[in-house]
Design a protein around this motif. Structure first.
Motif, PDB file in Angstrom:
ATOM      1  N   SER A 144       0.850  -1.235  -0.108  1.00  0.00           N
ATOM      2  CA  SER A 144      -0.087   0.016   0.050  1.00  0.00           C
ATOM      3  C   SER A 144       0.804   1.154   0.024  1.00  0.00           C
ATOM      4  O   SER A 144       1.816   1.336   0.497  1.00  0.00           O
ATOM      5  N   ASN A 145       0.394   2.099  -0.496  1.00  0.00           N
ATOM      6  CA  ASN A 145       0.911   3.615  -0.451  1.00  0.00           C
ATOM      7  C   ASN A 145      -0.067   4.744  -0.655  1.00  0.00           C
ATOM      8  O   ASN A 145      -1.094   4.558  -1.325  1.00  0.00           O
ATOM      9  N   GLY A 146       0.239   5.949  -0.086  1.00  0.00           N
ATOM     10  CA  GLY A 146      -0.825   6.780   0.024  1.00  0.00           C
ATOM     11  C   GLY A 146      -0.582   8.030   1.062  1.00  0.00           C
ATOM     12  O   GLY A 146       0.492   8.237   1.275  1.00  0.00           O
ATOM     13  N   GLU A 147      -1.502   8.360   1.636  1.00  0.00           N
ATOM     14  CA  GLU A 147      -1.363   9.577   2.592  1.00  0.00           C
ATOM     15  C   GLU A 147      -1.967   8.960   3.980  1.00  0.00           C
ATOM     16  O   GLU A 147      -2.761   8.092   3.916  1.00  0.00           O
ATOM     17  N   PHE A 148      -1.580   9.608   5.030  1.00  0.00           N
ATOM     18  CA  PHE A 148      -1.727   8.779   6.305  1.00  0.00           C
ATOM     19  C   PHE A 148      -2.105  10.173   7.392  1.00  0.00           C
ATOM     20  O   PHE A 148      -1.283  11.167   7.114  1.00  0.00           O
ATOM     21  N   TRP A 149      -2.771   9.782   8.483  1.00  0.00           N
ATOM     22  CA  TRP A 149      -3.059  10.972   9.474  1.00  0.00           C
ATOM     23  C   TRP A 149      -2.919   9.852  10.724  1.00  0.00           C
ATOM     24  O   TRP A 149      -3.655   8.736  10.714  1.00  0.00           O
ATOM     25  N   THR A 150      -2.358  10.237  11.829  1.00  0.00           N
ATOM     26  CA  THR A 150      -2.446   9.667  13.130  1.00  0.00           C
ATOM     27  C   THR A 150      -2.750  10.513  14.247  1.00  0.00           C
ATOM     28  O   THR A 150      -2.607  11.744  14.074  1.00  0.00           O
ATOM     29  N   GLU A 151      -3.397  10.103  15.468  1.00  0.00           N
ATOM     30  CA  GLU A 151      -3.426  10.742  16.600  1.00  0.00           C
ATOM     31  C   GLU A 151      -2.945   9.915  17.612  1.00  0.00           C
ATOM     32  O   GLU A 151      -3.483   8.733  17.808  1.00  0.00           O
ATOM     33  N   PHE A 152      -1.893  10.432  18.525  1.00  0.00           N
ATOM     34  CA  PHE A 152      -1.354   9.389  19.834  1.00  0.00           C
ATOM     35  C   PHE A 152      -1.482  10.296  21.009  1.00  0.00           C
ATOM     36  O   PHE A 152      -1.283  11.664  20.922  1.00  0.00           O
ATOM     37  N   SER A 153      -2.099   9.808  22.125  1.00  0.00           N
ATOM     38  CA  SER A 153      -2.174  10.752  23.289  1.00  0.00           C
ATOM     39  C   SER A 153      -1.974   9.952  24.462  1.00  0.00           C
ATOM     40  O   SER A 153      -1.694   8.767  24.378  1.00  0.00           O
ATOM     41  N   ASP A 154      -1.532  10.736  25.485  1.00  0.00           N
ATOM     42  CA  ASP A 154      -0.978  10.175  26.821  1.00  0.00           C
ATOM     43  C   ASP A 154       0.286   9.180  26.487  1.00  0.00           C
ATOM     44  O   ASP A 154       0.337   8.266  26.989  1.00  0.00           O
ATOM     45  N   ILE A 155       1.291   9.888  25.916  1.00  0.00           N
ATOM     46  CA  ILE A 155       2.495   9.327  25.437  1.00  0.00           C
ATOM     47  C   ILE A 155       3.564   9.644  26.502  1.00  0.00           C
ATOM     48  O   ILE A 155       3.622  10.565  27.176  1.00  0.00           O
ATOM     49  N   THR A 156       4.162   8.557  26.990  1.00  0.00           N
ATOM     50  CA  THR A 156       5.099   8.480  28.024  1.00  0.00           C
ATOM     51  C   THR A 156       6.453   7.830  27.296  1.00  0.00           C
ATOM     52  O   THR A 156       6.414   6.782  26.845  1.00  0.00           O
ATOM     53  N   LYS A 186      -1.590   5.518  25.683  1.00  0.00           N
ATOM     54  CA  LYS A 186      -2.871   5.048  26.011  1.00  0.00           C
ATOM     55  C   LYS A 186      -3.829   4.855  24.837  1.00  0.00           C
ATOM     56  O   LYS A 186      -4.777   4.123  24.814  1.00  0.00           O
ATOM     57  N   ASN A 187      -3.663   5.848  23.926  1.00  0.00           N
ATOM     58  CA  ASN A 187      -4.862   5.574  22.767  1.00  0.00           C
ATOM     59  C   ASN A 187      -4.006   6.172  21.568  1.00  0.00           C
ATOM     60  O   ASN A 187      -3.121   6.975  21.564  1.00  0.00           O
ATOM     61  N   ALA A 188      -4.702   5.609  20.537  1.00  0.00           N
ATOM     62  CA  ALA A 188      -4.177   5.892  19.115  1.00  0.00           C
ATOM     63  C   ALA A 188      -5.108   5.742  18.072  1.00  0.00           C
ATOM     64  O   ALA A 188      -6.012   4.843  18.186  1.00  0.00           O
ATOM     65  N   ARG A 189      -4.978   6.532  17.153  1.00  0.00           N
ATOM     66  CA  ARG A 189      -6.089   6.686  15.868  1.00  0.00           C
ATOM     67  C   ARG A 189      -5.282   6.758  14.636  1.00  0.00           C
ATOM     68  O   ARG A 189      -4.491   7.487  14.609  1.00  0.00           O
ATOM     69  N   ASN A 200     -13.591   2.082  -2.147  1.00  0.00           N
ATOM     70  CA  ASN A 200     -13.950   2.766  -1.078  1.00  0.00           C
ATOM     71  C   ASN A 200     -14.275   1.595  -0.013  1.00  0.00           C
ATOM     72  O   ASN A 200     -13.818   2.077   1.012  1.00  0.00           O
ATOM     73  N   VAL A 201     -14.862   0.678  -0.249  1.00  0.00           N
ATOM     74  CA  VAL A 201     -15.155  -0.588   0.680  1.00  0.00           C
ATOM     75  C   VAL A 201     -13.845  -0.959   1.121  1.00  0.00           C
ATOM     76  O   VAL A 201     -13.596  -1.091   2.350  1.00  0.00           O
ATOM     77  N   LEU A 202     -12.778  -1.166   0.383  1.00  0.00           N
ATOM     78  CA  LEU A 202     -11.567  -1.826   1.123  1.00  0.00           C
ATOM     79  C   LEU A 202     -10.933  -0.740   1.887  1.00  0.00           C
ATOM     80  O   LEU A 202     -10.178  -1.082   2.690  1.00  0.00           O
ATOM     81  N   GLY A 203     -10.834   0.641   1.185  1.00  0.00           N
ATOM     82  CA  GLY A 203     -10.222   1.568   2.117  1.00  0.00           C
ATOM     83  C   GLY A 203     -10.800   1.743   3.372  1.00  0.00           C
ATOM     84  O   GLY A 203     -10.362   1.809   4.419  1.00  0.00           O
ATOM     85  N   GLU A 204     -12.189   1.638   3.586  1.00  0.00           N
ATOM     86  CA  GLU A 204     -12.797   1.797   4.892  1.00  0.00           C
ATOM     87  C   GLU A 204     -12.469   0.556   5.648  1.00  0.00           C
ATOM     88  O   GLU A 204     -12.279   0.680   6.956  1.00  0.00           O
ATOM     89  N   ALA A 205     -12.445  -0.714   4.996  1.00  0.00           N
ATOM     90  CA  ALA A 205     -12.024  -1.692   5.849  1.00  0.00           C
ATOM     91  C   ALA A 205     -10.617  -1.676   6.395  1.00  0.00           C
ATOM     92  O   ALA A 205     -10.352  -2.309   7.386  1.00  0.00           O
ATOM     93  N   ILE A 206      -9.755  -1.218   5.638  1.00  0.00           N
ATOM     94  CA  ILE A 206      -8.052  -0.920   6.256  1.00  0.00           C
ATOM     95  C   ILE A 206      -8.491   0.027   7.327  1.00  0.00           C
ATOM     96  O   ILE A 206      -7.725  -0.317   8.369  1.00  0.00           O
ATOM     97  N   ASN A 207      -9.204   1.194   7.046  1.00  0.00           N
ATOM     98  CA  ASN A 207      -9.176   2.197   8.388  1.00  0.00           C
ATOM     99  C   ASN A 207      -9.683   1.530   9.632  1.00  0.00           C
ATOM    100  O   ASN A 207      -9.272   1.731  10.660  1.00  0.00           O
ATOM    101  N   GLN A 208     -10.704   0.730   9.301  1.00  0.00           N
ATOM    102  CA  GLN A 208     -11.364   0.106  10.428  1.00  0.00           C
ATOM    103  C   GLN A 208     -10.632  -1.000  11.153  1.00  0.00           C
ATOM    104  O   GLN A 208     -10.345  -1.405  12.302  1.00  0.00           O
ATOM    105  N   PHE A 209      -9.780  -1.878  10.169  1.00  0.00           N
ATOM    106  CA  PHE A 209      -8.882  -2.698  10.904  1.00  0.00           C
ATOM    107  C   PHE A 209      -7.693  -1.983  11.655  1.00  0.00           C
ATOM    108  O   PHE A 209      -7.442  -2.609  12.814  1.00  0.00           O
ATOM    109  N   LEU A 210      -7.275  -0.941  10.901  1.00  0.00           N
ATOM    110  CA  LEU A 210      -6.245  -0.240  11.880  1.00  0.00           C
ATOM    111  C   LEU A 210      -6.553   0.385  13.154  1.00  0.00           C
ATOM    112  O   LEU A 210      -5.711   0.282  14.343  1.00  0.00           O
ATOM    113  N   ASN A 211      -7.811   0.849  13.277  1.00  0.00           N
ATOM    114  CA  ASN A 211      -8.252   1.510  14.403  1.00  0.00           C
ATOM    115  C   ASN A 211      -8.849   0.448  15.396  1.00  0.00           C
ATOM    116  O   ASN A 211      -8.496   0.385  16.738  1.00  0.00           O
ATOM    117  N   GLN A 212      -9.305  -0.648  15.103  1.00  0.00           N
ATOM    118  CA  GLN A 212      -9.846  -1.779  15.929  1.00  0.00           C
ATOM    119  C   GLN A 212      -8.326  -2.391  16.676  1.00  0.00           C
ATOM    120  O   GLN A 212      -8.623  -3.147  17.567  1.00  0.00           O
TER     121      GLN A 212
END
Length: 253
Positions: A144-156, A186-189, A200-212
């Motif tokens: 895969s290649n493309g664009e990404f966005w991440t959010e990490f919180s409560d990092i030690t 503690k959290n990541a998105r 679109n269906v596959l793209g949404e499935a990838i995002n769902q898998f990453l977050n779950q």
């Protein structure tokens, strides 16, 4: 007579070098020095690093360090060859927000060995950029290649800095020989826009898998990510310390 004149010239030249060196390296106002024999040296270093935070966030051109807010990274590569996630990943054109909002919680040092360990807290980091990934996740091939966005919180993070003496311009500096980094959060998105699997269906499935499976993926990738982050910040800190003579931040009694 010629010998005496030569000695005088040599002394004058040496004095000029020392004077120029002292002029080149004056203590900036944002540096709060610590005394080597201070019984509370670790507390002093911690306070000094926290004091310099807003200056580091804006960048320090005189120390050749770029801004931490935002932190721009041209390229960050990582490879993980163990566990359920075995991938090669290349991230480019990265923009990170939040790294400059760090807090140094604890410091342990051995300045005779130029060794500094520290615990760092960061409330939130958001990143975006481009990515290329190839490998296997849970035995499934991934490309895969493309664009990404991440959010990490409560990092030690725990950073261990191994310094080395560097001599230049008649001054002593601390070079950074190695940095090891380990972290928890503690959290990541995640969100990706896949340019290979464009349905679109596959793209949404990838995002769902990453977050779950965010926590499991982070645990699998943590050693590789820690190594890459350590290399990045070694370069960052080495620029700063090798442009700041040791005498300006560490006073001898």
């Amino acid at each position: 007579m010629q010998s005496t004149t030569a000695v005088r010239c040599l002394l004058a030249w040496s004095l000029m070098v020392v004077t120029v060196s002292a002029a080149l390296y004056e203590r900036p106002s944002y540096i709060h020095p610590c005394r080597r024999n201070d019984p509370e040296i670790n507390k002093c270093i911690r306070n000094s690093l926290n004091f310099v935070r807003p200056y580091v966030a804006r960048g320090l051109p005189e120390l050749k360090t770029p801004p931490l807010e935002p932190l721009r990274i041209e390229e960050l590569a990582m490879e993980n060859n163990a566990g359920a996630v075995r991938i090669k990943a290349l991230f480019t054109d990265i923009v990170a927000l939040g790294a400059g909002n760090y807090t140094i919680k604890e410091v342990r040092s051995d300045l005779k060995k130029l060794r500094i360990d520290m615990s760092i807290g960061i409330p939130r980091v958001e990143t975006r950029g481009k990515y290329e990934v190839i490998g296997n996740v849970l035995l499934l091939p991934v490309r895969s290649n493309g664009e990404f966005w991440t959010e990490f919180s409560d990092i030690t993070a725990i950073a261990k800095i191994y310094g080395k003496p560097v001599e230049r311009d008649g001054e002593s500096f601390m070079g950074i020989e190695k940095i090891t980094v380990d972290f928890t959060m503690k959290n990541a998105r995640f969100k990706v826009k896949d340019h290979v699997n464009t349905q679109n269906v596959l793209g949404e499935a990838i995002n769902q898998f990453l977050n779950q499976n965010a926590n499991e993926l982070i645990q699998e990738m943590r050693p590789a990510a820690s190594q890459s982050i350590g290399k990045l910040f070694r370069k960052f800190l080495n620029e700063a310390f090798t442009n700041l003579p040791t005498r300006l931040w560490l006073l001898e009694d």
